[in-house]
Structures are given as structure tokens and as C-alpha cells.
Design a protein around this motif. Structure first.
Motif, PDB file in Angstrom:
ATOM      1  N   PRO A 154       0.834  -1.209   0.000  1.00 10.17           N
ATOM      2  CA  PRO A 154       0.000   0.000   0.000  1.00 10.17           C
ATOM      3  C   PRO A 154       0.868   1.258   0.000  1.00 10.17           C
ATOM      4  O   PRO A 154       1.969   1.271   0.554  1.00 10.17           O
ATOM      5  CB  PRO A 154      -0.779  -0.128   1.301  1.00 10.17           C
ATOM      6  CG  PRO A 154       0.157  -0.879   2.203  1.00 10.17           C
ATOM      7  CD  PRO A 154       0.892  -1.852   1.320  1.00 10.17           C
ATOM      8  N   VAL A 155       0.351   2.312  -0.606  1.00 10.86           N
ATOM      9  CA  VAL A 155       1.068   3.573  -0.680  1.00 10.86           C
ATOM     10  C   VAL A 155       0.057   4.678  -0.967  1.00 10.86           C
ATOM     11  O   VAL A 155      -0.955   4.448  -1.632  1.00 10.86           O
ATOM     12  CB  VAL A 155       2.160   3.496  -1.769  1.00 10.86           C
ATOM     13  CG1 VAL A 155       1.555   3.456  -3.166  1.00 10.86           C
ATOM     14  CG2 VAL A 155       3.174   4.608  -1.650  1.00 10.86           C
ATOM     15  N   ASP A 156       0.306   5.868  -0.434  1.00 12.44           N
ATOM     16  CA  ASP A 156      -0.610   6.983  -0.676  1.00 12.44           C
ATOM     17  C   ASP A 156      -0.563   7.452  -2.125  1.00 12.44           C
ATOM     18  O   ASP A 156      -1.591   7.853  -2.681  1.00 12.44           O
ATOM     19  CB  ASP A 156      -0.259   8.178   0.233  1.00 12.44           C
ATOM     20  CG  ASP A 156      -0.512   7.908   1.700  1.00 12.44           C
ATOM     21  OD1 ASP A 156      -1.501   7.212   2.003  1.00 12.44           O
ATOM     22  OD2 ASP A 156       0.275   8.385   2.536  1.00 12.44           O
ATOM     23  N   ALA A 157       0.638   7.443  -2.704  1.00 12.38           N
ATOM     24  CA  ALA A 157       0.803   7.941  -4.075  1.00 12.38           C
ATOM     25  C   ALA A 157       1.764   7.053  -4.848  1.00 12.38           C
ATOM     26  O   ALA A 157       2.798   6.631  -4.316  1.00 12.38           O
ATOM     27  CB  ALA A 157       1.325   9.376  -4.060  1.00 12.38           C
ATOM     28  N   LEU A 215      -8.029   3.005  -6.300  1.00 14.48           N
ATOM     29  CA  LEU A 215      -7.592   4.210  -7.019  1.00 14.48           C
ATOM     30  C   LEU A 215      -8.353   5.430  -6.510  1.00 14.48           C
ATOM     31  O   LEU A 215      -9.558   5.563  -6.721  1.00 14.48           O
ATOM     32  CB  LEU A 215      -7.817   4.032  -8.523  1.00 14.48           C
ATOM     33  CG  LEU A 215      -7.301   5.171  -9.416  1.00 14.48           C
ATOM     34  CD1 LEU A 215      -5.795   5.369  -9.236  1.00 14.48           C
ATOM     35  CD2 LEU A 215      -7.627   4.882 -10.883  1.00 14.48           C
ATOM     36  N   ALA A 216      -7.637   6.335  -5.842  1.00 17.79           N
ATOM     37  CA  ALA A 216      -8.266   7.548  -5.314  1.00 17.79           C
ATOM     38  C   ALA A 216      -8.500   8.568  -6.415  1.00 17.79           C
ATOM     39  O   ALA A 216      -9.549   9.216  -6.473  1.00 17.79           O
ATOM     40  CB  ALA A 216      -7.387   8.161  -4.221  1.00 17.79           C
ATOM     41  N   ALA A 274      -5.697  15.136  -3.256  1.00 13.48           N
ATOM     42  CA  ALA A 274      -6.479  14.020  -3.790  1.00 13.48           C
ATOM     43  C   ALA A 274      -6.400  12.755  -2.948  1.00 13.48           C
ATOM     44  O   ALA A 274      -7.200  11.835  -3.140  1.00 13.48           O
ATOM     45  CB  ALA A 274      -6.018  13.704  -5.218  1.00 13.48           C
ATOM     46  N   ARG A 275      -5.470  12.670  -2.023  1.00 11.58           N
ATOM     47  CA  ARG A 275      -5.275  11.397  -1.322  1.00 11.58           C
ATOM     48  C   ARG A 275      -6.472  11.033  -0.448  1.00 11.58           C
ATOM     49  O   ARG A 275      -7.184  11.891   0.073  1.00 11.58           O
ATOM     50  CB  ARG A 275      -3.994  11.429  -0.487  1.00 11.58           C
ATOM     51  CG  ARG A 275      -4.007  12.334   0.711  1.00 11.58           C
ATOM     52  CD  ARG A 275      -2.766  12.077   1.554  1.00 11.58           C
ATOM     53  NE  ARG A 275      -2.613  13.071   2.599  1.00 11.58           N
ATOM     54  CZ  ARG A 275      -1.825  12.933   3.647  1.00 11.58           C
ATOM     55  NH1 ARG A 275      -1.099  11.830   3.774  1.00 11.58           N
ATOM     56  NH2 ARG A 275      -1.741  13.885   4.560  1.00 11.58           N
ATOM     57  N   GLN A 276      -6.681   9.726  -0.318  1.00 12.84           N
ATOM     58  CA  GLN A 276      -7.764   9.174   0.495  1.00 12.84           C
ATOM     59  C   GLN A 276      -7.221   8.012   1.304  1.00 12.84           C
ATOM     60  O   GLN A 276      -6.406   7.229   0.788  1.00 12.84           O
ATOM     61  CB  GLN A 276      -8.917   8.681  -0.388  1.00 12.84           C
ATOM     62  CG  GLN A 276      -9.594   9.738  -1.230  1.00 12.84           C
ATOM     63  CD  GLN A 276     -10.680   9.128  -2.099  1.00 12.84           C
ATOM     64  OE1 GLN A 276     -11.277   8.120  -1.773  1.00 12.84           O
ATOM     65  NE2 GLN A 276     -10.939   9.761  -3.235  1.00 12.84           N
ATOM     66  N   PRO A 277      -7.646   7.861   2.550  1.00 13.60           N
ATOM     67  CA  PRO A 277      -7.171   6.742   3.363  1.00 13.60           C
ATOM     68  C   PRO A 277      -7.455   5.400   2.693  1.00 13.60           C
ATOM     69  O   PRO A 277      -8.559   5.163   2.196  1.00 13.60           O
ATOM     70  CB  PRO A 277      -7.976   6.888   4.660  1.00 13.60           C
ATOM     71  CG  PRO A 277      -8.358   8.331   4.702  1.00 13.60           C
ATOM     72  CD  PRO A 277      -8.583   8.732   3.277  1.00 13.60           C
ATOM     73  N   SER A 288       3.127   8.697   1.974  1.00  9.36           N
ATOM     74  CA  SER A 288       3.990   7.641   1.437  1.00  9.36           C
ATOM     75  C   SER A 288       3.881   7.632  -0.081  1.00  9.36           C
ATOM     76  O   SER A 288       2.799   7.788  -0.646  1.00  9.36           O
ATOM     77  CB  SER A 288       3.590   6.276   2.006  1.00  9.36           C
ATOM     78  OG  SER A 288       2.236   5.973   1.693  1.00  9.36           O
ATOM     79  N   VAL A 289       5.016   7.468  -0.758  1.00  9.21           N
ATOM     80  CA  VAL A 289       5.046   7.548  -2.211  1.00  9.21           C
ATOM     81  C   VAL A 289       6.025   6.531  -2.772  1.00  9.21           C
ATOM     82  O   VAL A 289       7.079   6.268  -2.182  1.00  9.21           O
ATOM     83  CB  VAL A 289       5.425   8.980  -2.675  1.00  9.21           C
ATOM     84  CG1 VAL A 289       6.785   9.396  -2.122  1.00  9.21           C
ATOM     85  CG2 VAL A 289       5.403   9.100  -4.196  1.00  9.21           C
TER      86      VAL A 289
END
Length: 276
Positions: free
Chosen positions: A46-49, A78-79, A203-206, A234-235
Motif C-alpha cells: 500500500p502507498v498513498d501515491a 484508485l483515489a 487528492a489522497r484518500q485513506p 507515502s510515495v
């Protein structure tokens, strides 16, 4: 372009750099070029971006981008799809999943001359069909003039990083750019990276991943968009590489993974610039 450690930013990328070198056997690097895109993408989560750094004229890279959108969307992960190819302030968020290509292009104020829709449309439409917004992330052209005189952009990258970014601007303009223009053009490059980073944060979402499609220079962890993200985001950055890279060892420090595609015919990208 050679990149070296920059002490002032050690907490931002020296640890990822050492981890990448030490982890030469990790899945992200050894999951071969023939592995399905979905599996390679899943290895980075998992990663935020997630940033895919493409070579703009490589058709295989656009296919990978579409497949990555589909893979993340199919898992409900996909956020948003962010695009270097569209300017900040434009989005498909108000369109429904049945929107036409024309409606999507209008919503994104798409510049066909700069970015052929035939190349990018499939990835964008895959996001729209999945009910996921496609969002322009690039610094608007109207703000680039102000960026050229914005001295605050000179300190967004420290020490050797800023010098390396200036060198990248020289190389990117085939060493034909007059020296007095190097600093203003570097500010634009940094401003664009910062704008794309800000778009990721918005744009990020949990539990989901924001996917950014950009050129490889914007994706690098040592100079590009990741440098402008808050430490709590996190990217992972992927370089899409057509053929062999002359800087393979550098790529392992600048990217979390390098996904190779077949080489393209040799092209003199500077020829047209020299003529103009």
C-alpha cells in the motif's frame, strides 16, 4: 544526470536511497518486465501515491499507464488519476462514468498539440469509466511567468539538488538555453513539481492510492515531485524505461522500481530545437 547525496535533505531521501541499494533482491526490482502490470503495481502497495515516470513518446508506456489505472480501480484502490498533461483547476470530477471522450477532453482543457489524446485517452477514460476523477496537476501556464521570478522556489531543493536540477534543465534544452535563462526555467520546473505534489496531497484518500502520470524527470525521488511531499505521505516512484538506461545504478536510487519496455528507434530530440 548524476545525482549525489545532499546532507540537508538526508531525512527525505538518503534512507530510501540506501534502502533501494541494499534491497537489490526486492520484488520491486526483480519482478521482471514480462510480469503483468497488475502484479508489479501490487508489489508497490500500500502507498498513498504512485508515480509513473514515462518517456512521452513510448507507446508501451501509455499501455502500462492504462493497465495500472485498471488494476488499481478494479481493486477499489484508485483515489484519483493525476496528470502532468493537464493543468491544475481542471478535472472530470463532475462528469459521470458514461461521459464521452469529447466531454472528458473539454473538462480537462486538453492540449492535443502537446499531448496526443490517442496516447493518453485510454488511461484517462479507464479512470472515468471506473468512476474515478482524472485531475490536472500541472502548474498552469498562466502562473509560469510569476514562477520565473519567484525566488522562494530557489530554496525548495537544497545544495547539490538544486544544482543538479539546473543541470537537468540545461540538458533538457539541449544545452542551447542562454545561461541567464537557466535559473528562471529551473524555477518553473520546481514550481511544476511542487504543484503536482500539492495535487497529490489534495487528492489522497485513506486506504487508496493516488496515481500520477508524469515524465520521468518529475518522478525522480531525489529531484522531482516526491521532494515536495509532506513526510506523512507515502510515495513510490516508477521509471518506465524504453530500452537500457545509461544510468542504471542511479535509477535504483532515484526510483523504487524501473519497468523496462522495448527500445525505441534512435531519435535526435535536439534536432528540431536546433533548427528553431
Amino acid at each position: 544526470m548524476r545525482c549525489h547525496p545532499f546532507p540537508a535533505r538526508a531525512s527525505r531521501f538518503l534512507l530510501p536511497l540506501f534502502a533501494a541499494i541494499a534491497c537489490a533482491g526486492c520484488t520491486a526490482f526483480l519482478d521482471g518486465p514480462n510480469a503483468p502490470v497488475a502484479r508489479r503495481a501490487a508489489a508497490l502497495l500500500p502507498v498513498d501515491a504512485l508515480i509513473l515516470g514515462e518517456q512521452h513518446d513510448a507507446p508501451e508506456h501509455h499501455a502500462i499507464e492504462r493497465e495500472t489505472v485498471e488494476a488499481l480501480a478494479s481493486r477499489g484502490k484508485l483515489a484519483a488519476l493525476l496528470l502532468e498533461m493537464a493543468e491544475e483547476g481542471h478535472s472530470t470530477a463532475r462528469l459521470d462514468a458514461t461521459a464521452t471522450d469529447a466531454q472528458v477532453r473539454d473538462a480537462l482543457a486538453w492540449n492535443e498539440k502537446a499531448w496526443p489524446w490517442q496516447s493518453y485517452g485510454p488511461a484517462v477514460m479507464a479512470a472515468v469509466r471506473a468512476g474515478v476523477p482524472a485531475i490536472g496537476a500541472n502548474l498552469p501556464r498562466a502562473r509560469m511567468k510569476n514562477a520565473m521570478t519567484d525566488v522562494s522556489l530557489d530554496v525548495q531543493l537544497n545544495g547539490e539538488a538544486y544544482t543538479a536540477q539546473q543541470d537537468a534543465v540545461r540538458e533538457g534544452h539541449c544545452k542551447l538555453l542562454p545561461e541567464p535563462q537557466i535559473v528562471p526555467m529551473t524555477r518553473i520546473q520546481v514550481g511544476r513539481d511542487r504543484a503536482m505534489a500539492q495535487a497529490i496531497v489534495k487528492a489522497r484518500q485513506p486506504g487508496k492510492t493516488v496515481l500520477l502520470i508524469s515524465g520521468a524527470g518529475h518522478a525522480t525521488k531525489v529531484l522531482g515531485v516526491p521532494q515536495h511531499l509532506p513526510t506523512d505521505v507515502s510515495v513510490k516512484a516508477v521509471r518506465l524505461q524504453a530500452g537500457e538506461s545509461p544510468d542504471e545504478e542511479q535509477d535504483k536510487g532515484a526510483y523504487d522500481a524501473v519497468w523496462r519496455t522495448p527500445p525505441l528507434p534512435p531519435t535526435d530530440y535536439c534536432a528540431g530545437i536546433r533548427v528553431r
